[in-house]
Design an enzyme around this catalytic site. Sequence first.
Site, short mmCIF file in Angstrom:
data_model
loop_
_atom_site.label_atom_id
_atom_site.label_comp_id
_atom_site.label_asym_id
_atom_site.label_seq_id
_atom_site.Cartn_x
_atom_site.Cartn_y
_atom_site.Cartn_z
N HIS A 83 0.91 -1.47 0.09
CA HIS A 83 0.01 0.04 0.00
C HIS A 83 1.00 1.23 -0.11
O HIS A 83 0.55 2.26 -0.89
CB HIS A 83 -0.92 -0.03 1.46
CG HIS A 83 -1.82 -1.05 1.38
ND1 HIS A 83 -1.69 -1.95 2.37
CD2 HIS A 83 -2.91 -1.51 0.54
CE1 HIS A 83 -2.47 -3.09 2.19
NE2 HIS A 83 -3.58 -2.80 1.14
N GLY A 96 -2.60 -1.88 -7.24
CA GLY A 96 -1.40 -2.78 -7.43
C GLY A 96 -1.46 -3.85 -8.57
O GLY A 96 -2.78 -4.43 -8.60
N ARG A 156 -3.46 -10.63 4.31
CA ARG A 156 -4.15 -11.80 4.41
C ARG A 156 -2.66 -12.89 5.09
O ARG A 156 -3.02 -13.94 5.53
CB ARG A 156 -4.83 -12.73 3.21
CG ARG A 156 -5.95 -12.02 3.08
CD ARG A 156 -6.74 -12.86 2.08
NE ARG A 156 -8.28 -12.49 1.97
CZ ARG A 156 -8.80 -11.65 1.01
NH1 ARG A 156 -8.21 -11.01 -0.05
NH2 ARG A 156 -10.39 -11.36 1.33
P1 AMP Z 1 -6.20 -4.49 -0.43
O1 AMP Z 1 -6.03 -3.53 0.77
O2 AMP Z 1 -5.56 -5.78 -0.29
O3 AMP Z 1 -7.31 -4.28 -1.02
O4 AMP Z 1 -5.16 -3.47 -1.60
C1 AMP Z 1 -5.31 -2.44 -1.87
C2 AMP Z 1 -4.71 -1.95 -2.99
O5 AMP Z 1 -3.18 -2.22 -2.82
C3 AMP Z 1 -4.78 -2.81 -4.20
O6 AMP Z 1 -4.76 -1.92 -5.32
C4 AMP Z 1 -3.76 -3.97 -4.31
O7 AMP Z 1 -3.51 -4.55 -5.70
C5 AMP Z 1 -2.74 -3.18 -3.68
N1 AMP Z 1 -1.56 -4.22 -3.29
C6 AMP Z 1 -1.83 -5.09 -2.29
N2 AMP Z 1 -0.96 -5.70 -1.97
C7 AMP Z 1 0.18 -5.38 -2.66
C8 AMP Z 1 1.69 -5.65 -3.08
N3 AMP Z 1 2.08 -6.51 -2.34
N4 AMP Z 1 2.26 -4.76 -3.96
C9 AMP Z 1 1.65 -3.71 -4.53
N5 AMP Z 1 0.34 -3.33 -4.47
C10 AMP Z 1 -0.21 -4.03 -3.38
#
Ligand code: AMP
Length: 280
Positions: free
Chosen positions: A37, A147, A187
């Site tokens: 993030h 991401g 996760r």
């Molecule tokens: P989430 O909170 O998991 O829904 O992710 C929010 C945003 O962060 C989404 O656009 C994801 O693709 C991005 N994201 C999550 N994990 C990663 C990572 N390891 N590297 C880059 N972006 C990420």
Amino acid sequence: MQSTEKIAEVRQIIQKAREKGRKIALVPTMGYLHEGHVALVAEAKKAEAMVVMSIFVNPLQFGPNEDYERYPRDLERDARMAEAAGVDLLFHPKAKAMYPEAMLATVQVGVMENVLCGGSRPGHFRGVATVVSKLFHIVQPDLAFFGLKDYQQYRILKKMVMDLNFPIEVIGVPTVREVDGLAKSSRNVYLSPKERAEAVVLYQSLGEAAAAIRDGQKDPRKIEKLIRSRVDETSGRLDYVEVRAASDLTNVEWIDRSVVIAVAVYFSSTRLIDNLVVQA
Ligand code: AMP
């Protein structure tokens, strides 16, 4: 950093920033922040825009037997991390504010929704496209950062923005990984130490598959078989592995264009995903 759970307040703050001629960049998240993030925020900062981060665990994108209730949440820690990363406005609405009543209007992105993760998570991408549309209407950003770890999500949102004329540039940010290669994910905290050690199989087998393609392997089934056999050596249970066109996620019979190799593996009830794009 400003912080609010109120939609009306977000609109006011954004309007003031716009009056000052500022560009707006949106980073949507579900919180429990990690360096992935933070990388999205760092990219948004480069655009010299006002950076808005949303934190919302979106019930609409979770299936009935998924981890909506137990999804990790820690708003205080997230607020500290967001501020340190340089977020200007943190928007953390309650579910009641985003969904005051049952939704009739939703956003669907056709066949792209039902493949890969959409096959195992019916309705997931309708929930994603709908909540992202709502966030786009609330924040009205010029730029939005996602991401590439969630490659299908990135492709679906790009297509949605084009099809529905959102005046927003969708920017994909490379996956941030742990030292051993495991993609950072909120996760990952669910994994036992043994599972955490084994989970590196996603990244490692993807790397081996990408190398095989670069060495001339053109048959997607051989690539899928390679990954399946590597996952079978662990306690993980393969959900899917597929080689698809990187541009629109359609099937490929022969690897003669840029492809994405996408994989999802369950460790106990924790579902991990990863992917690699291999250029033609
Ligand atoms: P989430 O909170 O998991 O829904 O992710 C929010 C945003 O962060 C989404 O656009 C994801 O693709 C991005 N994201 C999550 N994990 C990663 C990572 N390891 N590297 C880059 N972006 C990420």
